[in-house]
Design an enzyme around this catalytic site. Structure first.
Site, mmCIF file in Angstrom:
data_model
loop_
_atom_site.group_PDB
_atom_site.id
_atom_site.type_symbol
_atom_site.label_atom_id
_atom_site.label_comp_id
_atom_site.label_asym_id
_atom_site.label_seq_id
_atom_site.Cartn_x
_atom_site.Cartn_y
_atom_site.Cartn_z
ATOM 1 N N LYS A 22 -12.844 -1.526 -3.500
ATOM 2 C CA LYS A 22 -12.575 -2.577 -4.486
ATOM 3 C C LYS A 22 -11.462 -3.509 -4.011
ATOM 4 O O LYS A 22 -11.590 -4.721 -4.077
ATOM 5 C CB LYS A 22 -12.183 -1.915 -5.815
ATOM 6 C CG LYS A 22 -11.527 -2.828 -6.804
ATOM 7 C CD LYS A 22 -11.115 -2.106 -8.068
ATOM 8 C CE LYS A 22 -9.718 -1.555 -8.052
ATOM 9 N NZ LYS A 22 -8.632 -2.541 -8.128
ATOM 10 N N ASN A 23 -10.375 -2.934 -3.519
ATOM 11 C CA ASN A 23 -9.220 -3.769 -3.172
ATOM 12 C C ASN A 23 -9.433 -4.569 -1.891
ATOM 13 O O ASN A 23 -8.645 -5.468 -1.594
ATOM 14 C CB ASN A 23 -7.947 -2.916 -3.057
ATOM 15 C CG ASN A 23 -7.427 -2.528 -4.426
ATOM 16 O OD1 ASN A 23 -7.974 -2.940 -5.455
ATOM 17 N ND2 ASN A 23 -6.378 -1.716 -4.453
ATOM 18 N N CYS A 116 1.784 -4.959 -16.591
ATOM 19 C CA CYS A 116 0.745 -3.988 -16.887
ATOM 20 C C CYS A 116 1.401 -2.633 -17.033
ATOM 21 O O CYS A 116 2.617 -2.513 -16.896
ATOM 22 C CB CYS A 116 -0.339 -3.976 -15.821
ATOM 23 S SG CYS A 116 0.236 -3.324 -14.279
ATOM 24 N N ARG A 121 5.337 -6.202 -12.333
ATOM 25 C CA ARG A 121 4.488 -6.801 -11.309
ATOM 26 C C ARG A 121 4.580 -8.327 -11.232
ATOM 27 O O ARG A 121 3.625 -9.044 -11.541
ATOM 28 C CB ARG A 121 3.043 -6.329 -11.486
ATOM 29 C CG ARG A 121 2.964 -4.819 -11.448
ATOM 30 C CD ARG A 121 1.566 -4.310 -11.468
ATOM 31 N NE ARG A 121 0.887 -4.429 -10.198
ATOM 32 C CZ ARG A 121 -0.337 -3.991 -9.980
ATOM 33 N NH1 ARG A 121 -1.000 -3.409 -10.947
ATOM 34 N NH2 ARG A 121 -0.890 -4.121 -8.798
ATOM 35 N N PRO A 122 5.735 -8.828 -10.815
ATOM 36 C CA PRO A 122 5.889 -10.283 -10.692
ATOM 37 C C PRO A 122 5.055 -10.854 -9.541
ATOM 38 O O PRO A 122 4.571 -10.102 -8.693
ATOM 39 C CB PRO A 122 7.383 -10.437 -10.391
ATOM 40 C CG PRO A 122 7.796 -9.137 -9.790
ATOM 41 C CD PRO A 122 6.911 -8.078 -10.372
ATOM 42 N N ILE A 123 4.910 -12.181 -9.533
ATOM 43 C CA ILE A 123 4.208 -12.836 -8.410
ATOM 44 C C ILE A 123 5.136 -13.847 -7.726
ATOM 45 O O ILE A 123 4.685 -14.769 -7.065
ATOM 46 C CB ILE A 123 2.897 -13.518 -8.866
ATOM 47 C CG1 ILE A 123 3.169 -14.478 -10.029
ATOM 48 C CG2 ILE A 123 1.825 -12.522 -9.223
ATOM 49 C CD1 ILE A 123 2.107 -15.551 -10.155
ATOM 50 N N ASP A 307 -1.341 4.368 -4.840
ATOM 51 C CA ASP A 307 -2.593 4.527 -5.582
ATOM 52 C C ASP A 307 -3.122 5.966 -5.548
ATOM 53 O O ASP A 307 -4.128 6.276 -6.190
ATOM 54 C CB ASP A 307 -3.663 3.562 -5.035
ATOM 55 C CG ASP A 307 -3.414 2.132 -5.493
ATOM 56 O OD1 ASP A 307 -2.499 1.910 -6.312
ATOM 57 O OD2 ASP A 307 -4.123 1.229 -5.011
ATOM 58 N N ARG A 399 -12.900 0.213 -14.171
ATOM 59 C CA ARG A 399 -12.452 -0.935 -13.379
ATOM 60 C C ARG A 399 -12.529 -0.634 -11.886
ATOM 61 O O ARG A 399 -12.650 -1.561 -11.073
ATOM 62 C CB ARG A 399 -10.997 -1.280 -13.723
ATOM 63 C CG ARG A 399 -10.811 -1.991 -15.038
ATOM 64 C CD ARG A 399 -9.381 -2.458 -15.170
ATOM 65 N NE ARG A 399 -8.897 -2.882 -13.869
ATOM 66 C CZ ARG A 399 -7.680 -2.635 -13.388
ATOM 67 N NH1 ARG A 399 -6.800 -1.987 -14.108
ATOM 68 N NH2 ARG A 399 -7.333 -3.044 -12.188
HETATM 69 C C1 UD1 Z 1 -1.972 -3.974 -4.479
HETATM 70 C C2 UD1 Z 1 -3.152 -3.154 -4.917
HETATM 71 C C3 UD1 Z 1 -2.701 -1.994 -5.790
HETATM 72 C C4 UD1 Z 1 -1.633 -1.168 -5.064
HETATM 73 C C5 UD1 Z 1 -0.511 -2.067 -4.556
HETATM 74 C C6 UD1 Z 1 0.474 -1.335 -3.677
HETATM 75 C C7 UD1 Z 1 -4.939 -4.789 -4.994
HETATM 76 C C8 UD1 Z 1 -5.862 -5.613 -5.815
HETATM 77 N N1 UD1 Z 1 -4.070 -4.028 -5.643
HETATM 78 O O1 UD1 Z 1 -1.354 -4.507 -5.656
HETATM 79 O O2 UD1 Z 1 -3.831 -1.170 -6.080
HETATM 80 O O3 UD1 Z 1 -1.089 -0.212 -5.950
HETATM 81 O O4 UD1 Z 1 -1.050 -3.147 -3.775
HETATM 82 O O5 UD1 Z 1 -0.170 -0.730 -2.611
HETATM 83 O O6 UD1 Z 1 -5.015 -4.792 -3.772
HETATM 84 N N2 UD1 Z 1 6.298 -7.567 -5.879
HETATM 85 C C9 UD1 Z 1 7.280 -8.467 -6.252
HETATM 86 N N3 UD1 Z 1 6.958 -9.810 -6.241
HETATM 87 C C10 UD1 Z 1 5.750 -10.263 -5.859
HETATM 88 C C11 UD1 Z 1 4.760 -9.343 -5.485
HETATM 89 C C12 UD1 Z 1 5.070 -7.988 -5.497
HETATM 90 O O7 UD1 Z 1 8.395 -8.091 -6.596
HETATM 91 O O8 UD1 Z 1 5.540 -11.480 -5.863
HETATM 92 C C13 UD1 Z 1 6.599 -6.112 -5.890
HETATM 93 C C14 UD1 Z 1 5.742 -5.334 -6.896
HETATM 94 O O9 UD1 Z 1 6.277 -5.390 -8.202
HETATM 95 C C15 UD1 Z 1 5.765 -3.951 -6.292
HETATM 96 C C16 UD1 Z 1 5.762 -4.230 -4.776
HETATM 97 O O10 UD1 Z 1 6.227 -5.567 -4.638
HETATM 98 O O11 UD1 Z 1 6.952 -3.286 -6.631
HETATM 99 C C17 UD1 Z 1 4.417 -4.094 -4.120
HETATM 100 O O12 UD1 Z 1 3.451 -4.794 -4.885
HETATM 101 P P1 UD1 Z 1 2.163 -5.465 -4.225
HETATM 102 O O13 UD1 Z 1 1.926 -4.940 -2.864
HETATM 103 O O14 UD1 Z 1 2.250 -6.938 -4.390
HETATM 104 O O15 UD1 Z 1 1.011 -4.929 -5.183
HETATM 105 P P2 UD1 Z 1 -0.322 -5.703 -5.535
HETATM 106 O O16 UD1 Z 1 -0.674 -6.569 -4.400
HETATM 107 O O17 UD1 Z 1 -0.213 -6.301 -6.892
#
Ligand code: UD1
Length: 420
Positions: A22-23, A116, A121-123, A307, A399
């Site tokens: 999926k990912n 969530c 989970r910020p971007i 995960d 999901r």
């Molecule tokens: C992806 C996976 C998810 C997995 C995670 C970590 C997908 C669709 N999802 O989620 O299943 O659990 O990787 O392996 O592939 N962070 C920030 N700012 C940002 C982005 C991330 O602070 O802009 C932090 C997050 O809160 C977290 C860490 O970085 O603590 C890692 O998150 P990230 O690798 O971005 O997870 P996802 O890509 O959302």
């Protein structure tokens, strides 16, 4: 709403086929926004997140036909650049459309995914990197509004934290930017690697694939020739079935796996005492004579995946001794602890470290799934609990796991899907 009813105590045996990841599929579907012609993706897992991503692209103006785990998708017809809240709220990974939409159209609006169950989970890292590439970004009424009227330009980006979807978004943006982008501290997950390989196959020059430094030559907004491809096997689904074999101390075989992606998981299971037979695309897990307790931390690939944390916590319950698990990636990814404790587990939490007492006697109970992987941990616990376990809110499971109950039934588990 559906729930799963499990009668615990059965050994498992036989073979289970692992679906596509999926990912890996989610960013790859988003990448079709960059394609200059329609293409077919094979080995797509039939799970709700995939259909959400396809619906999102359709809403943007793409068209697709889905049949038997393959999708033929034409994203050349996209004529709308707003990823609406109604779809994004169902799946955070919708943010993966931000990079490719902005790179292709120079403008887009993507609803902000909320927090969530597993944390905020910020971007911010995605947005900061796009700004480095020349984007103007504002947040208005819950939407990220991004503009780059003259297209994105290559830049050197250093991620403060390793982010999987952040890396994927920027790789896709860089593929159509003007000039060279360097991503330092990039994620190395196999899903990121496949995205890079598919883009490379489409003619984008990328160096450092699989390393933490990627150098990408952009096409200056020229769409690329993405060819048909097959999604890699799901390492988390595979890891979950290995845990099903392990927790019931049964021999089961997984087919259609890539064991190179499973090294950290297999090593942990070996440390606990399980044996393996590994062939091409196949892994057999064999019972342990004594199941040893574990101590580990979750971390980025190639380390132990967050995960798989919940499933290994369920597994630690049957170990001989006390295990500790440190969750390093997500601050709140322990929602399964209270549910496992309701089944008779003795797990204590101290910030992001869980201490799990082994030799647990679990009893069936009504439990609530809280997120995707936590749900599978509850199912695993149900497989060994005395009596009946009912796992509610399994829309989380749907999901990301293809026909979990059917696959487990085939392995001999007493599990069925029922309506509340
Ligand atoms: C992806 C996976 C998810 C997995 C995670 C970590 C997908 C669709 N999802 O989620 O299943 O659990 O990787 O392996 O592939 N962070 C920030 N700012 C940002 C982005 C991330 O602070 O802009 C932090 C997050 O809160 C977290 C860490 O970085 O603590 C890692 O998150 P990230 O690798 O971005 O997870 P996802 O890509 O959302």
């Amino acid at each position: 709403m559906d729930y799963l009813e499990i009668q615990g105590g059965n050994k498992l045996q036989g073979t289970v086929k692992i679906d596509g990841a999926k990912n890996a599929a989610l960013p790859l579907i988003a990448a079709t926004i960059l394609a200059k012609k329609p293409l077919t993706i094979y080995n797509l897992p039939a799970v709700n997140d995939i259909f959400t991503m396809l619906t999102l692209l359709e809403n943007l103006g793409a068209s697709y036909t889905y049949e038997n785990n393959q999708v033929h998708i034409d994203a050349t017809t996209i004529n709308n650049t707003t990823a609406i809240y109604d779809i994004v709220r169902k799946m955070r990974a919708s943010i993966l459309t931000l990079g490719p939409l902005l790179a292709r159209f120079g403008i887009c609006e993507v609803s902000l995914p909320g927090g969530c169950a597993i944390g905020q989970r910020p971007i911010d890292l995605h947005l900061k990197a796009l700004e480095m590439m020349g984007a103007q970004i504002e947040i208005k009424q819950g939407y990220v509004i991004a503009k780059a009227p003259d297209g994105l330009r290559g830049a050197t980006i250093v991620f403060d934290k390793i982010t999987v979807t952040g890396t994927e978004n920027i790789v896709m943006a860089a593929a159509l930017a003007k000039g060279t982008s360097t991503i330092i501290n990039a994620a190395k997950e196999p899903e990121v690697v496949q995205l890079c390989e598919v883009l490379q196959d489409a003619g984008v020059h990328i160096e450092g694939i699989g390393s933490d430094e990627l150098v990408i030559e952009g096409t200056n907004q020229e769409l690329i020739n993405i060819k048909d491809f097959t999604v890699i096997p799901d390492r988390i689904e595979a890891g979950t079935y290995l845990c099903a074999g392990a927790i019931t101390n049964s021999a089961i075989t997984l087919e259609k796996v890539n064991h190179a992606h499973l090294v950290s998981i297999i090593l942990k299971l070996q440390e606990m005492g399980y044996d393996f037979e590994i062939e091409k695309e196949k892994i057999t897990i064999k019972p342990a004579s004594r199941i040893k307790a574990l101590k580990f931390s979750t971390t980025e690939y190639p380390g132990f995946p967050t995960d798989m944390q919940a499933q290994f916590m369920a597994l630690s319950l049957i170990a001989d001794g006390t295990s500790t698990i440190e969750e390093r990636l997500f601050e709140n990814r322990f929602m399964h602890v209270s549910e496992l404790n309701r089944m008779g587990a003795d797990i204590t939490l101290n910030n992001h470290i869980a201490t799990i007492e082994g030799n647990a006697k679990l009893y069936g109970a009504d439990v609530m799934a809280t997120d995707l992987r936590a749900s599978s941990a509850l199912v695993l616990a149900g497989l060994i609990a005395t009596g009946t376990t009912k796992v509610h809110r399994i829309y989380h499971l749907d999901r990301g796991y293809v026909k979990l109950e059917e696959k487990l039934q085939k392995l001999g588990a007493k599990i069925k899907r029922l309506r509340e």
